[in-house]
Design an enzyme around this catalytic site. Sequence first.
Site, mmCIF file in Angstrom:
data_model
loop_
_atom_site.group_PDB
_atom_site.id
_atom_site.type_symbol
_atom_site.label_atom_id
_atom_site.label_comp_id
_atom_site.label_asym_id
_atom_site.label_seq_id
_atom_site.Cartn_x
_atom_site.Cartn_y
_atom_site.Cartn_z
ATOM 1 N N TRP A 28 -2.814 -11.912 4.694
ATOM 2 C CA TRP A 28 -1.693 -12.697 4.150
ATOM 3 C C TRP A 28 -1.929 -14.208 4.173
ATOM 4 O O TRP A 28 -1.197 -14.957 3.528
ATOM 5 C CB TRP A 28 -0.405 -12.401 4.915
ATOM 6 C CG TRP A 28 -0.487 -12.716 6.382
ATOM 7 C CD1 TRP A 28 -0.806 -11.841 7.368
ATOM 8 C CD2 TRP A 28 -0.296 -13.984 7.020
ATOM 9 N NE1 TRP A 28 -0.825 -12.487 8.581
ATOM 10 C CE2 TRP A 28 -0.515 -13.803 8.393
ATOM 11 C CE3 TRP A 28 0.029 -15.257 6.550
ATOM 12 C CZ2 TRP A 28 -0.422 -14.857 9.315
ATOM 13 C CZ3 TRP A 28 0.130 -16.302 7.467
ATOM 14 C CH2 TRP A 28 -0.099 -16.092 8.831
ATOM 15 N N ASP A 31 -4.926 1.336 2.649
ATOM 16 C CA ASP A 31 -3.988 0.265 3.029
ATOM 17 C C ASP A 31 -4.263 -1.028 2.272
ATOM 18 O O ASP A 31 -4.054 -2.119 2.788
ATOM 19 C CB ASP A 31 -4.046 0.020 4.561
ATOM 20 C CG ASP A 31 -2.921 -0.869 5.068
ATOM 21 O OD1 ASP A 31 -1.892 -0.982 4.384
ATOM 22 O OD2 ASP A 31 -3.083 -1.458 6.154
ATOM 23 N N LYS A 89 -6.224 -7.431 -0.613
ATOM 24 C CA LYS A 89 -7.018 -6.867 0.483
ATOM 25 C C LYS A 89 -8.293 -6.178 0.003
ATOM 26 O O LYS A 89 -9.288 -6.136 0.719
ATOM 27 C CB LYS A 89 -6.175 -5.831 1.222
ATOM 28 C CG LYS A 89 -5.329 -6.367 2.362
ATOM 29 C CD LYS A 89 -4.751 -5.161 3.100
ATOM 30 C CE LYS A 89 -3.789 -5.540 4.187
ATOM 31 N NZ LYS A 89 -3.204 -4.319 4.803
ATOM 32 N N MET A 140 9.180 -4.447 24.547
ATOM 33 C CA MET A 140 8.469 -3.207 24.893
ATOM 34 C C MET A 140 9.519 -2.109 25.032
ATOM 35 O O MET A 140 10.189 -1.997 26.068
ATOM 36 C CB MET A 140 7.692 -3.437 26.195
ATOM 37 C CG MET A 140 7.150 -2.184 26.864
ATOM 38 S SD MET A 140 5.912 -1.343 25.871
ATOM 39 C CE MET A 140 5.955 0.266 26.654
ATOM 40 N N CYS A 159 0.465 3.396 21.232
ATOM 41 C CA CYS A 159 0.323 2.130 21.964
ATOM 42 C C CYS A 159 -0.696 1.174 21.348
ATOM 43 O O CYS A 159 -0.540 -0.051 21.445
ATOM 44 C CB CYS A 159 -0.090 2.381 23.410
ATOM 45 S SG CYS A 159 0.699 3.810 24.187
ATOM 46 N N ASN A 170 0.829 -1.205 0.000
ATOM 47 C CA ASN A 170 0.000 0.000 0.000
ATOM 48 C C ASN A 170 0.867 1.259 0.000
ATOM 49 O O ASN A 170 2.080 1.188 0.159
ATOM 50 C CB ASN A 170 -0.877 -0.007 1.250
ATOM 51 C CG ASN A 170 -0.029 -0.029 2.504
ATOM 52 O OD1 ASN A 170 0.701 -0.975 2.728
ATOM 53 N ND2 ASN A 170 -0.102 1.019 3.305
ATOM 54 N N HIS A 212 -1.163 -2.870 21.861
ATOM 55 C CA HIS A 212 -1.961 -3.198 23.052
ATOM 56 C C HIS A 212 -3.466 -3.132 22.793
ATOM 57 O O HIS A 212 -4.250 -3.376 23.706
ATOM 58 C CB HIS A 212 -1.581 -2.279 24.217
ATOM 59 C CG HIS A 212 -0.219 -2.589 24.780
ATOM 60 N ND1 HIS A 212 0.042 -3.701 25.551
ATOM 61 C CD2 HIS A 212 0.964 -1.935 24.658
ATOM 62 C CE1 HIS A 212 1.324 -3.716 25.892
ATOM 63 N NE2 HIS A 212 1.908 -2.668 25.363
HETATM 64 C C1 HEC Z 1 5.514 -2.721 19.162
HETATM 65 C C2 HEC Z 1 4.592 -3.240 20.153
HETATM 66 C C3 HEC Z 1 4.324 -2.401 21.388
HETATM 67 C C4 HEC Z 1 3.976 -1.072 21.469
HETATM 68 C C5 HEC Z 1 3.751 -0.094 20.319
HETATM 69 C C6 HEC Z 1 3.769 -0.796 22.864
HETATM 70 N N1 HEC Z 1 4.003 -1.911 23.617
HETATM 71 FE FE1 HEC Z 1 3.813 -2.064 25.633
HETATM 72 N N2 HEC Z 1 4.403 -4.007 25.540
HETATM 73 C C7 HEC Z 1 4.750 -4.676 24.406
HETATM 74 C C8 HEC Z 1 5.209 -6.010 24.757
HETATM 75 C C9 HEC Z 1 5.673 -7.075 23.785
HETATM 76 C C10 HEC Z 1 5.121 -6.101 26.149
HETATM 77 C C11 HEC Z 1 5.506 -7.316 27.022
HETATM 78 C C12 HEC Z 1 6.915 -7.130 27.489
HETATM 79 C C13 HEC Z 1 7.370 -8.231 28.420
HETATM 80 O O1 HEC Z 1 6.601 -9.165 28.669
HETATM 81 O O2 HEC Z 1 8.507 -8.145 28.891
HETATM 82 C C14 HEC Z 1 4.613 -4.831 26.615
HETATM 83 C C15 HEC Z 1 4.394 -4.528 27.953
HETATM 84 C C16 HEC Z 1 3.896 -3.334 28.410
HETATM 85 C C17 HEC Z 1 3.656 -3.028 29.810
HETATM 86 C C18 HEC Z 1 3.837 -3.991 30.975
HETATM 87 C C19 HEC Z 1 2.581 -4.784 31.158
HETATM 88 C C20 HEC Z 1 2.665 -5.873 32.190
HETATM 89 O O3 HEC Z 1 1.752 -5.942 33.038
HETATM 90 O O4 HEC Z 1 3.624 -6.668 32.130
HETATM 91 C C21 HEC Z 1 3.166 -1.759 29.862
HETATM 92 C C22 HEC Z 1 2.718 -1.007 31.085
HETATM 93 C C23 HEC Z 1 3.121 -1.265 28.492
HETATM 94 N N3 HEC Z 1 3.582 -2.242 27.648
HETATM 95 C C24 HEC Z 1 2.667 -0.010 28.132
HETATM 96 C C25 HEC Z 1 2.715 0.490 26.840
HETATM 97 C C26 HEC Z 1 2.347 1.845 26.484
HETATM 98 C C27 HEC Z 1 1.773 2.870 27.438
HETATM 99 C C28 HEC Z 1 2.586 1.978 25.152
HETATM 100 C C29 HEC Z 1 2.452 3.228 24.316
HETATM 101 C C30 HEC Z 1 3.201 4.367 24.773
HETATM 102 C C31 HEC Z 1 3.079 0.700 24.670
HETATM 103 N N4 HEC Z 1 3.153 -0.172 25.716
HETATM 104 C C32 HEC Z 1 3.392 0.448 23.343
HETATM 105 C C33 HEC Z 1 4.674 -4.203 23.112
HETATM 106 C C34 HEC Z 1 4.347 -2.906 22.756
#
Ligand code: HEC
Length: 449
Positions: free
Chosen positions: A151, A61, A88, A412, A369, A16, A373
């Site tokens: 995909w 997209d 798509k 993360m 996020c 896209n 999430h």
């Molecule tokens: C590219 C993917 C991705 C993005 C975008 C992302 N996260 Fe995460 N996040 C993760 C992953 C994967 C984990 C698990 C990490 C681990 O288990 O160690 C996580 C874990 C967390 C946790 C811990 C949760 C727990 O109870 O263990 C928090 C809080 C969190 N993220 C907040 C955020 C926030 C706020 C944002 C945006 C600012 C964000 N994340 C953006 C992938 C992402």
Amino acid sequence: MAFDSDLNTLYFGVGNGTPWNPNLRSAGEGDNWFLSSIVAVDADSGEYKWHYQTTPGEGWDYTATQHMILADLKIKEIVRKVLIQAPKNGFFYVLDRETGELLSAENFVDINWASHVDLETGRPVVNPEAQYWKTGKTTFVSPAFLGAHNWHPMSYSKDTGLVYLPAQELAFPYMADDNQVPKNLAVNIGIDTTFSAIPDIPEVIDEIKKMSKGLLVAWDPVAQKEVWSVEYPGAWNGGVLSTAGGLVFQGTATGFLNAYSAIDGEALWSFPTQTGVVAPPISYAVDGEQYITVSAGWGGIFPLISGVLAWDAADGQPINRSRLLTFKLGGSAELPPASEQLRDMPDLTAIDLDPEVVKLGFGVYERFCAGCHGGGAIGGGVVPDLRYSGFIQEAAAFKSAVLDGLLEAGGMVGFGSEISEEEAEAIRAYLIFRNQVAQKLGDTKRLSR
Ligand code: HEC
């Protein structure tokens, strides 16, 4: 990609345009050659042979990177060497793979971005209302950016002459954000995604769920019509395998590996996999014994981003348990009992929140996020559901994870270079708010992630 050794030609699909919003890409005009196209090149020299653009000037997209199948089909009494793709955008294309000529195109699910493909010009007849970047209005367009077919590989059976297609029906409210400033670690698509958040009204949620479904479609590529289909509660079901034994195998988001009759779709067998399945099964023989193997596991953009829809597609308890599962006739192995326990959501309803701060947090959450999430902070079973997270109960812990990169080793990253402490606190307020909404709706138990 597909390779034709007879014609010494390599075919590949093109993705896209980004930002999705064409106003930010090319002043809202033009076909943007080669986007969403199928391109044929000489396999030795890479020299261009032909291309067919499925979605000129696309803004939704609509990739054309989906699986391409090469087949010889009898069309109007002539056997043609064709290339088949269901990208798509929801149209099923049959192209002459020697010349790139469009032979036919019909939509395989209900769509509204275009009424049909004009076979004279080879171009889609686009619904002007779907061009949200021109109208300036929020518009529900189908397919959604996740596509009518993503995909997950489809499968063609020479025996039945049918293509078995893992399809889905989803719509998305596109709203242009022509002033979006690109940021690092953020989604930069020129779309205001806060408009797409599903409101917390049970009737609206039900209505949106009803509009979303997954389908296994048996499609006749010559007649360009459906022969049979099976419906699933939601999107993102697995890739498909069809066998010489007249079976069609497909894993589902709801956690089953199913076998159907290739002729009429009759359900013949089903195995509970304890996890959603997105990969296609394979079939092979060892010492004359036939096996079916599937890489079972739940993941990808749909469970990451789509919140309540992923929840629903997975029958209310999305979870990933990655396993390679192998089957044979007379096989008697059993899966160990599922070890995950249902978890209770902590009750944070006693916390007072400032609506303005929650609103600020919502915007930052959507941009940084939601892509992992989940929309509305509803986790799709792959990364933690933040409404359940202990981190949201304590400002310092939240900051260490979200800004300082405490959990970087687990995927993360720290967002400290892009998000201020004030914004992080606002996201935390928004997540507490989402916890409180779930408490009100009585949706407070889930498997451990
Ligand atoms: C590219 C993917 C991705 C993005 C975008 C992302 N996260 Fe995460 N996040 C993760 C992953 C994967 C984990 C698990 C990490 C681990 O288990 O160690 C996580 C874990 C967390 C946790 C811990 C949760 C727990 O109870 O263990 C928090 C809080 C969190 N993220 C907040 C955020 C926030 C706020 C944002 C945006 C600012 C964000 N994340 C953006 C992938 C992402």
